[in-house]
Motif scaffolding. Structure first.
Motif, PDB file in Angstrom:
ATOM      1  N   ALA A 183       0.832  -1.208   0.000  1.00 22.04           N
ATOM      2  CA  ALA A 183       0.000   0.000   0.000  1.00 22.04           C
ATOM      3  C   ALA A 183       0.865   1.256   0.000  1.00 22.04           C
ATOM      4  O   ALA A 183       2.096   1.189  -0.073  1.00 22.04           O
ATOM      5  CB  ALA A 183      -0.911  -0.022   1.237  1.00 22.04           C
ATOM      6  N   ASN A 184       0.191   2.408   0.091  1.00 21.39           N
ATOM      7  CA  ASN A 184       0.904   3.671   0.334  1.00 21.39           C
ATOM      8  C   ASN A 184       0.447   4.187   1.691  1.00 21.39           C
ATOM      9  O   ASN A 184      -0.457   3.642   2.306  1.00 21.39           O
ATOM     10  CB  ASN A 184       0.636   4.690  -0.783  1.00 21.39           C
ATOM     11  CG  ASN A 184      -0.835   5.002  -0.924  1.00 21.39           C
ATOM     12  OD1 ASN A 184      -1.463   5.434   0.037  1.00 21.39           O
ATOM     13  ND2 ASN A 184      -1.384   4.741  -2.084  1.00 21.39           N
ATOM     14  N   LYS A 185       1.085   5.258   2.136  1.00 21.43           N
ATOM     15  CA  LYS A 185       0.864   5.714   3.520  1.00 21.43           C
ATOM     16  C   LYS A 185      -0.588   6.107   3.817  1.00 21.43           C
ATOM     17  O   LYS A 185      -1.028   6.082   4.956  1.00 21.43           O
ATOM     18  CB  LYS A 185       1.785   6.892   3.822  1.00 21.43           C
ATOM     19  CG  LYS A 185       3.257   6.509   3.951  1.00 21.43           C
ATOM     20  CD  LYS A 185       4.094   7.747   4.223  1.00 21.43           C
ATOM     21  CE  LYS A 185       5.557   7.415   4.414  1.00 21.43           C
ATOM     22  NZ  LYS A 185       6.368   8.641   4.608  1.00 21.43           N
ATOM     23  N   GLY A 229      -4.617   2.559  -4.619  1.00 25.14           N
ATOM     24  CA  GLY A 229      -3.645   3.085  -5.597  1.00 25.14           C
ATOM     25  C   GLY A 229      -3.645   2.193  -6.816  1.00 25.14           C
ATOM     26  O   GLY A 229      -4.688   1.623  -7.156  1.00 25.14           O
ATOM     27  N   GLY A 230      -2.486   2.031  -7.439  1.00 31.23           N
ATOM     28  CA  GLY A 230      -2.402   1.183  -8.630  1.00 31.23           C
ATOM     29  C   GLY A 230      -1.866  -0.186  -8.257  1.00 31.23           C
ATOM     30  O   GLY A 230      -2.045  -0.651  -7.123  1.00 31.23           O
ATOM     31  N   GLY A 231      -1.193  -0.802  -9.174  1.00 33.82           N
ATOM     32  CA  GLY A 231      -0.490  -2.081  -8.926  1.00 33.82           C
ATOM     33  C   GLY A 231      -1.297  -3.072  -8.102  1.00 33.82           C
ATOM     34  O   GLY A 231      -2.506  -3.204  -8.259  1.00 33.82           O
ATOM     35  N   GLY A 240       7.671  -2.534  -7.629  1.00 36.17           N
ATOM     36  CA  GLY A 240       6.944  -1.972  -8.779  1.00 36.17           C
ATOM     37  C   GLY A 240       7.117  -0.471  -8.822  1.00 36.17           C
ATOM     38  O   GLY A 240       8.223   0.045  -9.005  1.00 36.17           O
ATOM     39  N   VAL A 241       6.033   0.237  -8.550  1.00 35.54           N
ATOM     40  CA  VAL A 241       6.033   1.721  -8.563  1.00 35.54           C
ATOM     41  C   VAL A 241       7.147   2.283  -7.680  1.00 35.54           C
ATOM     42  O   VAL A 241       7.778   3.284  -7.998  1.00 35.54           O
ATOM     43  CB  VAL A 241       4.662   2.239  -8.076  1.00 35.54           C
ATOM     44  CG1 VAL A 241       4.668   3.717  -7.750  1.00 35.54           C
ATOM     45  CG2 VAL A 241       3.591   1.924  -9.109  1.00 35.54           C
ATOM     46  N   TYR A 242       7.429   1.588  -6.560  1.00 29.87           N
ATOM     47  CA  TYR A 242       8.416   2.136  -5.611  1.00 29.87           C
ATOM     48  C   TYR A 242       9.854   1.849  -5.998  1.00 29.87           C
ATOM     49  O   TYR A 242      10.790   2.209  -5.287  1.00 29.87           O
ATOM     50  CB  TYR A 242       8.097   1.668  -4.194  1.00 29.87           C
ATOM     51  CG  TYR A 242       6.967   2.455  -3.522  1.00 29.87           C
ATOM     52  CD1 TYR A 242       6.289   3.472  -4.220  1.00 29.87           C
ATOM     53  CD2 TYR A 242       6.582   2.206  -2.227  1.00 29.87           C
ATOM     54  CE1 TYR A 242       5.272   4.183  -3.622  1.00 29.87           C
ATOM     55  CE2 TYR A 242       5.557   2.907  -1.614  1.00 29.87           C
ATOM     56  CZ  TYR A 242       4.918   3.911  -2.327  1.00 29.87           C
ATOM     57  OH  TYR A 242       3.893   4.626  -1.731  1.00 29.87           O
ATOM     58  N   CYS A 249       4.347 -13.995  -7.155  1.00 37.41           N
ATOM     59  CA  CYS A 249       5.071 -13.244  -8.189  1.00 37.41           C
ATOM     60  C   CYS A 249       4.134 -13.038  -9.377  1.00 37.41           C
ATOM     61  O   CYS A 249       3.439 -13.966  -9.780  1.00 37.41           O
ATOM     62  CB  CYS A 249       6.296 -14.036  -8.622  1.00 37.41           C
ATOM     63  SG  CYS A 249       7.419 -14.366  -7.247  1.00 37.41           S
ATOM     64  N   PHE A 250       4.138 -11.822  -9.893  1.00 33.22           N
ATOM     65  CA  PHE A 250       3.160 -11.470 -10.934  1.00 33.22           C
ATOM     66  C   PHE A 250       3.729 -11.655 -12.331  1.00 33.22           C
ATOM     67  O   PHE A 250       3.052 -11.474 -13.318  1.00 33.22           O
ATOM     68  CB  PHE A 250       2.709 -10.020 -10.742  1.00 33.22           C
ATOM     69  CG  PHE A 250       1.334  -9.735 -11.286  1.00 33.22           C
ATOM     70  CD1 PHE A 250       1.096  -8.593 -12.029  1.00 33.22           C
ATOM     71  CD2 PHE A 250       0.266 -10.598 -11.042  1.00 33.22           C
ATOM     72  CE1 PHE A 250      -0.180  -8.308 -12.517  1.00 33.22           C
ATOM     73  CE2 PHE A 250      -0.998 -10.332 -11.527  1.00 33.22           C
ATOM     74  CZ  PHE A 250      -1.229  -9.177 -12.266  1.00 33.22           C
ATOM     75  N   ASN A 251       5.024 -12.008 -12.379  1.00 33.75           N
ATOM     76  CA  ASN A 251       5.641 -12.263 -13.697  1.00 33.75           C
ATOM     77  C   ASN A 251       6.763 -13.277 -13.551  1.00 33.75           C
ATOM     78  O   ASN A 251       7.242 -13.546 -12.424  1.00 33.75           O
ATOM     79  CB  ASN A 251       6.151 -10.939 -14.294  1.00 33.75           C
ATOM     80  CG  ASN A 251       7.109 -10.231 -13.359  1.00 33.75           C
ATOM     81  OD1 ASN A 251       8.133 -10.792 -12.940  1.00 33.75           O
ATOM     82  ND2 ASN A 251       6.762  -9.008 -12.962  1.00 33.75           N
ATOM     83  N   GLU A 252       7.180 -13.835 -14.682  1.00 36.88           N
ATOM     84  CA  GLU A 252       8.179 -14.908 -14.690  1.00 36.88           C
ATOM     85  C   GLU A 252       9.509 -14.458 -14.086  1.00 36.88           C
ATOM     86  O   GLU A 252      10.194 -15.209 -13.405  1.00 36.88           O
ATOM     87  CB  GLU A 252       8.445 -15.363 -16.148  1.00 36.88           C
ATOM     88  CG  GLU A 252       7.299 -16.121 -16.789  1.00 36.88           C
ATOM     89  CD  GLU A 252       7.266 -17.587 -16.329  1.00 36.88           C
ATOM     90  OE1 GLU A 252       6.286 -18.277 -16.660  1.00 36.88           O
ATOM     91  OE2 GLU A 252       8.199 -18.012 -15.598  1.00 36.88           O
TER      92      GLU A 252
HETATM   93  N1  APR Z   1      -0.754 -10.022  -7.642  1.00 37.26           N
HETATM   94  C1  APR Z   1       0.535 -10.180  -7.235  1.00 37.26           C
HETATM   95  N2  APR Z   1       1.488  -9.266  -7.464  1.00 37.26           N
HETATM   96  C2  APR Z   1       1.129  -8.149  -8.147  1.00 37.26           C
HETATM   97  C3  APR Z   1      -0.191  -7.907  -8.598  1.00 37.26           C
HETATM   98  C4  APR Z   1      -1.147  -8.911  -8.323  1.00 37.26           C
HETATM   99  N3  APR Z   1      -2.423  -8.779  -8.707  1.00 37.26           N
HETATM  100  N4  APR Z   1      -0.208  -6.698  -9.237  1.00 37.26           N
HETATM  101  C5  APR Z   1       1.041  -6.221  -9.200  1.00 37.26           C
HETATM  102  N5  APR Z   1       1.860  -7.080  -8.552  1.00 37.26           N
HETATM  103  C6  APR Z   1       3.293  -6.978  -8.286  1.00 37.26           C
HETATM  104  C7  APR Z   1       4.101  -6.089  -9.182  1.00 37.26           C
HETATM  105  O1  APR Z   1       4.432  -6.763 -10.389  1.00 37.26           O
HETATM  106  C8  APR Z   1       5.324  -5.855  -8.310  1.00 37.26           C
HETATM  107  O2  APR Z   1       6.220  -6.941  -8.441  1.00 37.26           O
HETATM  108  O3  APR Z   1       3.431  -6.394  -6.997  1.00 37.26           O
HETATM  109  C9  APR Z   1       4.758  -5.893  -6.883  1.00 37.26           C
HETATM  110  C10 APR Z   1       4.695  -4.543  -6.190  1.00 37.26           C
HETATM  111  O4  APR Z   1       4.405  -3.542  -7.153  1.00 37.26           O
HETATM  112  P1  APR Z   1       3.388  -2.329  -6.839  1.00 37.26           P
HETATM  113  O5  APR Z   1       2.019  -2.850  -6.775  1.00 37.26           O
HETATM  114  O6  APR Z   1       3.712  -1.239  -7.816  1.00 37.26           O
HETATM  115  O7  APR Z   1       3.783  -1.861  -5.357  1.00 37.26           O
HETATM  116  P2  APR Z   1       5.030  -1.020  -4.844  1.00 37.26           P
HETATM  117  O8  APR Z   1       6.195  -1.085  -5.751  1.00 37.26           O
HETATM  118  O9  APR Z   1       5.208  -1.449  -3.414  1.00 37.26           O
HETATM  119  O10 APR Z   1       4.489   0.490  -4.892  1.00 37.26           O
HETATM  120  C11 APR Z   1       3.461   0.847  -3.995  1.00 37.26           C
HETATM  121  O11 APR Z   1       2.091   1.663  -5.765  1.00 37.26           O
HETATM  122  O12 APR Z   1      -0.019   0.973  -6.287  1.00 37.26           O
HETATM  123  C12 APR Z   1       0.695   1.926  -5.611  1.00 37.26           C
HETATM  124  O13 APR Z   1      -0.753   2.571  -3.818  1.00 37.26           O
HETATM  125  C13 APR Z   1       0.451   1.883  -4.129  1.00 37.26           C
HETATM  126  O14 APR Z   1       1.552   3.970  -3.790  1.00 37.26           O
HETATM  127  C14 APR Z   1       1.687   2.574  -3.637  1.00 37.26           C
HETATM  128  C15 APR Z   1       2.764   2.048  -4.569  1.00 37.26           C
END
Ligand code: APR
Length: 171
Positions: A23-25, A30-32, A118-120, A153-156
Motif C-alpha cells: 500500500a501507500n501511507k 492506488g495502482g499495482g 513496482g512503482v516504488y 510473483c506477478f511475472n516470470e
Molecule cells: N498479484 C501479485 N502481485 C502483483 C499484482 C497482483 N495482482 N499486481 C502487481 N503485482 C506486483 C508487481 O508486479 C510488483 O512486483 O506487486 C509488486 C509490487 O508492485 P506495486 O504494486 O507497484 O507496489 P510497490 O512497488 O510497493 O508500490 C506501492 O504503488 O499501487 C501503488 O498505492 C500503491 O503507492 C503505492 C505504490
C-alpha cells in the motif's frame, strides 16, 4: 525452507488466511497490487482503511478481506527506493511486521507480493534477498508457530528470482 512457497499468479486469488497489500501511507488505494486488491475486495475495504489513520513506511495494519478469498488483508508500506541504507531496513520491517501481525491474529498462512519492486522502484534482486532473509529470520525466531508463507510473483522474472534466492538460502 519449510512451508515457504513461490507462486506465479494474482495474489487476489490466494486462499491464505491473509494477503499482504503493498500500500501507500494513506491506505486509500492506488495502482499495482494495491489497486488489484481493492478491486477484488470491494468498496468496504477502503471504508475500513479510512478508519486506520494511514500507515508509516515499514509498518503494517490489518483489515478484513471482504470480497477476497483471504479472510484478512495486511496492509504494509514499502520504502520508495532511494539507495539509502534505511531502505533495506524498512523493507525488511514490512515483512517482519506483517508476520508479527498475522501471528497476533492467530493466522497461519500469509501471501506476500514483491513489496516495493513496482512503482516504488526497488531493484528486484536485492528486494527478493531482503524478503527471503526477513521471512527466514522470523521463522527461526518463531519455530513453534506454524506459518505458511507464499511469495506471489506477478511475472516470470520475479518468480525466477524468488526461486533462485530461496535455493541459495540455507536454513
Ligand atoms: N498479484 C501479485 N502481485 C502483483 C499484482 C497482483 N495482482 N499486481 C502487481 N503485482 C506486483 C508487481 O508486479 C510488483 O512486483 O506487486 C509488486 C509490487 O508492485 P506495486 O504494486 O507497484 O507496489 P510497490 O512497488 O510497493 O508500490 C506501492 O504503488 O499501487 C501503488 O498505492 C500503491 O503507492 C503505492 C505504490
Amino acid at each position: 525452507m519449510k512451508d515457504v512457497n513461490v507462486v506465479l499468479g494474482d495474489i487476489t486469488q490466494s486462499e491464505c488466511d491473509c494477503i499482504v497489500n503493498a500500500a501507500n501511507k494513506t491506505l486509500l488505494g492506488g495502482g499495482g497490487v494495491d489497486g488489484a486488491i481493492h478491486r477484488a475486495a470491494g468498496p468496504e475495504l477502503v471504508r475500513e482503511c479510512a478508519t486506520l489513520g494511514g500507515c508509516a513506511t515499514g509498518e503494517a495494519k490489518i483489515t478484513k478481506g471482504y470480497g477476497l478469498k483471504a479472510k484478512y488483508v495486511i496492509h504494509t508500506v514499502g520504502p520508495i527506493y532511494s539507495g539509502a541504507a534505511t531502505d533495506a531496513e524498512l523493507l525488511g520491517k514490512c515483512y517482519t511486521n506483517s508476520l508479527e501481525l498475522a501471528k497476533a491474529n492467530n493466522l497461519h498462512s500469509i501471501a506476500f507480493p514483491a513489496v516495493s519492486t513496482g512503482v516504488y522502484g526497488y531493484p528486484l534482486e536485492t528486494a527478493t534477498r531482503i524478503a527471503v532473509d526477513a521471512v527466514s529470520a522470523w521463522k527461526t525466531a518463531n519455530r513453534g508457530y506454524p506459518m505458511r508463507v507464499d511469495f506471489y510473483c506477478f511475472n516470470e522474472r520475479a518468480y525466477a528470482q524468488y526461486v533462485l534466492t530461496l535455493k541459495n538460502t540455507k536454513y
